[in-house]
Scaffold this motif. Structure first.
Motif, PDB file in Angstrom:
ATOM      1  N   LEU A  35       1.055  -1.097  -0.091  1.00  0.00           N
ATOM      2  CA  LEU A  35      -0.322  -0.157   0.029  1.00  0.00           C
ATOM      3  C   LEU A  35       0.907   1.373   0.560  1.00  0.00           C
ATOM      4  CD1 LEU A  35      -2.546  -0.543   2.777  1.00  0.00           C
ATOM      5  CD2 LEU A  35      -3.105  -0.972  -0.050  1.00  0.00           C
ATOM      6  N   ASP A  36       0.209   2.350  -1.050  1.00  0.00           N
ATOM      7  CA  ASP A  36       0.821   3.696  -0.290  1.00  0.00           C
ATOM      8  C   ASP A  36       0.354   4.250   0.481  1.00  0.00           C
ATOM      9  OD1 ASP A  36      -1.048   4.719  -1.553  1.00  0.00           O
ATOM     10  OD2 ASP A  36       0.209   4.536  -3.987  1.00  0.00           O
ATOM     11  N   ASN A  63      -1.925   7.136  -0.295  1.00  0.00           N
ATOM     12  CA  ASN A  63      -2.881   7.455  -0.097  1.00  0.00           C
ATOM     13  C   ASN A  63      -3.667   6.305  -0.795  1.00  0.00           C
ATOM     14  OD1 ASN A  63      -2.405  10.417  -0.423  1.00  0.00           O
ATOM     15  ND2 ASN A  63      -0.735  10.050  -2.180  1.00  0.00           N
ATOM     16  N   ASP A  64      -3.580   5.081  -0.330  1.00  0.00           N
ATOM     17  CA  ASP A  64      -4.475   3.774  -0.917  1.00  0.00           C
ATOM     18  C   ASP A  64      -5.134   3.161   0.268  1.00  0.00           C
ATOM     19  OD1 ASP A  64      -5.355   1.260  -2.118  1.00  0.00           O
ATOM     20  OD2 ASP A  64      -3.033   0.886  -2.723  1.00  0.00           O
ATOM     21  N   ASN A  65      -6.173   3.693  -0.230  1.00  0.00           N
ATOM     22  CA  ASN A  65      -7.288   3.294   0.625  1.00  0.00           C
ATOM     23  C   ASN A  65      -8.120   1.853   0.900  1.00  0.00           C
ATOM     24  OD1 ASN A  65      -7.786   5.539   2.496  1.00  0.00           O
ATOM     25  ND2 ASN A  65      -8.832   7.048   1.297  1.00  0.00           N
ATOM     26  N   SER A  66      -7.638   1.122  -0.574  1.00  0.00           N
ATOM     27  CA  SER A  66      -7.974  -0.208  -0.911  1.00  0.00           C
ATOM     28  C   SER A  66      -8.138  -1.309  -0.042  1.00  0.00           C
ATOM     29  CB  SER A  66      -6.637  -0.531  -1.817  1.00  0.00           C
ATOM     30  OG  SER A  66      -5.690  -1.429  -1.371  1.00  0.00           O
ATOM     31  N   LYS A 123      -8.205  -5.829  -8.604  1.00  0.00           N
ATOM     32  CA  LYS A 123      -7.583  -5.024  -8.513  1.00  0.00           C
ATOM     33  C   LYS A 123      -7.987  -3.720  -8.613  1.00  0.00           C
ATOM     34  CE  LYS A 123      -4.033  -8.207  -5.357  1.00  0.00           C
ATOM     35  NZ  LYS A 123      -2.626  -8.328  -5.269  1.00  0.00           N
ATOM     36  N   LYS A 145      -8.550  -0.354  -8.008  1.00  0.00           N
ATOM     37  CA  LYS A 145      -8.385   0.616  -8.469  1.00  0.00           C
ATOM     38  C   LYS A 145      -9.146   2.218  -9.259  1.00  0.00           C
ATOM     39  CE  LYS A 145      -4.021   2.961 -10.755  1.00  0.00           C
ATOM     40  NZ  LYS A 145      -4.824   3.925 -11.920  1.00  0.00           N
ATOM     41  N   LEU A 152     -11.116   3.620  -6.364  1.00  0.00           N
ATOM     42  CA  LEU A 152     -10.744   4.987  -5.882  1.00  0.00           C
ATOM     43  C   LEU A 152      -9.554   6.099  -6.601  1.00  0.00           C
ATOM     44  CD1 LEU A 152      -7.553   2.131  -4.106  1.00  0.00           C
ATOM     45  CD2 LEU A 152      -9.547   3.555  -2.690  1.00  0.00           C
ATOM     46  N   ASP A 153     -10.023   5.658  -7.885  1.00  0.00           N
ATOM     47  CA  ASP A 153      -9.456   7.298  -8.513  1.00  0.00           C
ATOM     48  C   ASP A 153     -11.104   8.114  -8.930  1.00  0.00           C
ATOM     49  OD1 ASP A 153      -7.039   6.142  -9.582  1.00  0.00           O
ATOM     50  OD2 ASP A 153      -7.202   4.962 -10.680  1.00  0.00           O
ATOM     51  N   SER A 199      -9.475  11.557  -3.924  1.00  0.00           N
ATOM     52  CA  SER A 199      -8.146  10.771  -2.670  1.00  0.00           C
ATOM     53  C   SER A 199      -8.389  12.623  -1.159  1.00  0.00           C
ATOM     54  CB  SER A 199      -6.377  11.483  -2.678  1.00  0.00           C
ATOM     55  OG  SER A 199      -6.147  12.208  -3.648  1.00  0.00           O
TER      56      SER A 199
END
Length: 334
Positions: free
Chosen positions: A125-126, A128-131, A295, A299, A302-303, A307
């Motif tokens: 995860l980075d 900014n990643d809310n996955s 996955k 993404k 999320l996009d 963010s």
């Protein structure tokens, strides 16, 4: 009083506090009076709240209440707890548990970033990643009972009762504050485990490969997760000093100022994100999805969501420059 929940209730009756004298059968092997009372409370509750019916862990909550209050008061307290303090937690699909787990993960990422790095070490995860709101970290399985039983069986009973006092006085944010405190106290154990695994598995400077920046191969990562599971599962059971736990929570921690409205906004954020993802899954289910496509779908979700961390609700979740710097520093050190 017989319905589809009756059999499950009967099975769990004798599993409720088996070491407590009040729930043990008499010397003549007659059922204890409190077990009969517990049966009536759970059966009445299953009729009164058909959306829940009966769910494991309700027997422990009702049983603990019955030790301190009469039958009718215990029934209404069970209703209040499930409606006010644990909304959705015991619903049939248990979605409320996933929502609360998502909120806890967001809080961990903000307030205890070092613990967050350890828990999500194999999730790539980075910042900014809310996955993880859709695919919860595997170790979140350990914290399911924290919400479902309100720490019964997780903390020693004396400590659990003190936490309940605060919960009834200060609302459901207490569950998240105590959960964060438990992780804060466990953090040295978790960090030591990571450092030991790095030394023995070829971490930085050890000449080994990397798995999520931890310097372990896939097998080592699985073994690490199992050991972390043991720490999270067993360590809270020895927190006998409830004064120490509450001091850590409300006097020396940054999350002692966590507000109830912030938690509620955060829950709404998680609910909306999970609902959006589930709707996307339903739309794609007719053609089928493999892991890579799933996955990509996350993404895309999320996009489309953007963010803007201010939407999350926690004031501290606005990722300022200082917090970004802390996260980058943690990544470099790991």
């Amino acid at each position: 009083m017989i319905n589809e929940n009756t059999e499950a209730i009967e099975k769990d009756l004798h599993r409720t506090f088996p070491e407590n004298i009040h729930f043990n059968n008499t010397k003549d092997d007659e059922e204890s009076a409190l077990l009969g009372t517990l049966r009536r409370v759970l059966k009445c509750f299953s009729h009164y709240k058909p959306k829940i019916g009966y769910c494991q862990s309700l027997n422990f909550i009702a049983g603990l209440l019955l030790i301190f209050m009469d039958e009718e008061k215990a029934f209404w307290m069970l209703v209040i707890i499930t409606e006010k303090y644990l909304p959705g937690i015991h619903d049939f699909n248990l979605e409320g548990v996933n929502v609360h787990q998502g909120v806890l993960m967001l809080c961990l990422r903000q307030y205890l970033p070092a613990v967050w790095q350890i828990i999500t070490h194999d999730m790539d995860l980075d910042e900014n990643d809310n996955s993880f709101l859709y695919d919860l970290p595997p170790l979140s399985f350990c914290t399911t009972s924290w919400f479902m039983s309100v720490f019964i069986g997780v903390l020693p009973i004396e400590t659990t009762l003190r936490v309940w006092d605060v919960l009834f006085f200060d609302d459901s944010k207490t569950i998240f504050q105590i959960s964060l405190t438990v992780f804060k106290i466990m953090q040295p154990q978790m960090t030591n485990l990571i450092h030991n695994k790095k030394r023995h598995s070829g971490g930085p400077g050890g000449g080994g490969g990397g798995m999520g920046g931890m310097g372990m191969d896939e097998g080592g990562s699985e073994f690490l997760s199992a050991e972390l599971f043991q720490i999270i599962q067993n360590s809270p059971k020895v927190f006998i000093n409830c004064n120490h736990l509450l001091t850590e929570c409300f006097r020396t921690s940054a999350f002692n100022k966590l507000k109830q409205d912030e938690i509620l906004k955060c829950q709404k954020f998680v609910e909306e994100n999970r609902q959006r993802y589930n709707e996307l899954i339903k739309k794609r289910s007719k053609v089928g999805l493999n892991e890579a496509e799933r996955k990509e779908l996350i993404k895309a979700s999320l996009d489309s969501n953007g963010s803007d961390k201010a939407k999350i609700g926690l004031k501290a979740m606005r990722w300022n420059g200082r917090l970004n710097h802390r996260m980058k520093k943690l990544k470099r050190n790991s």
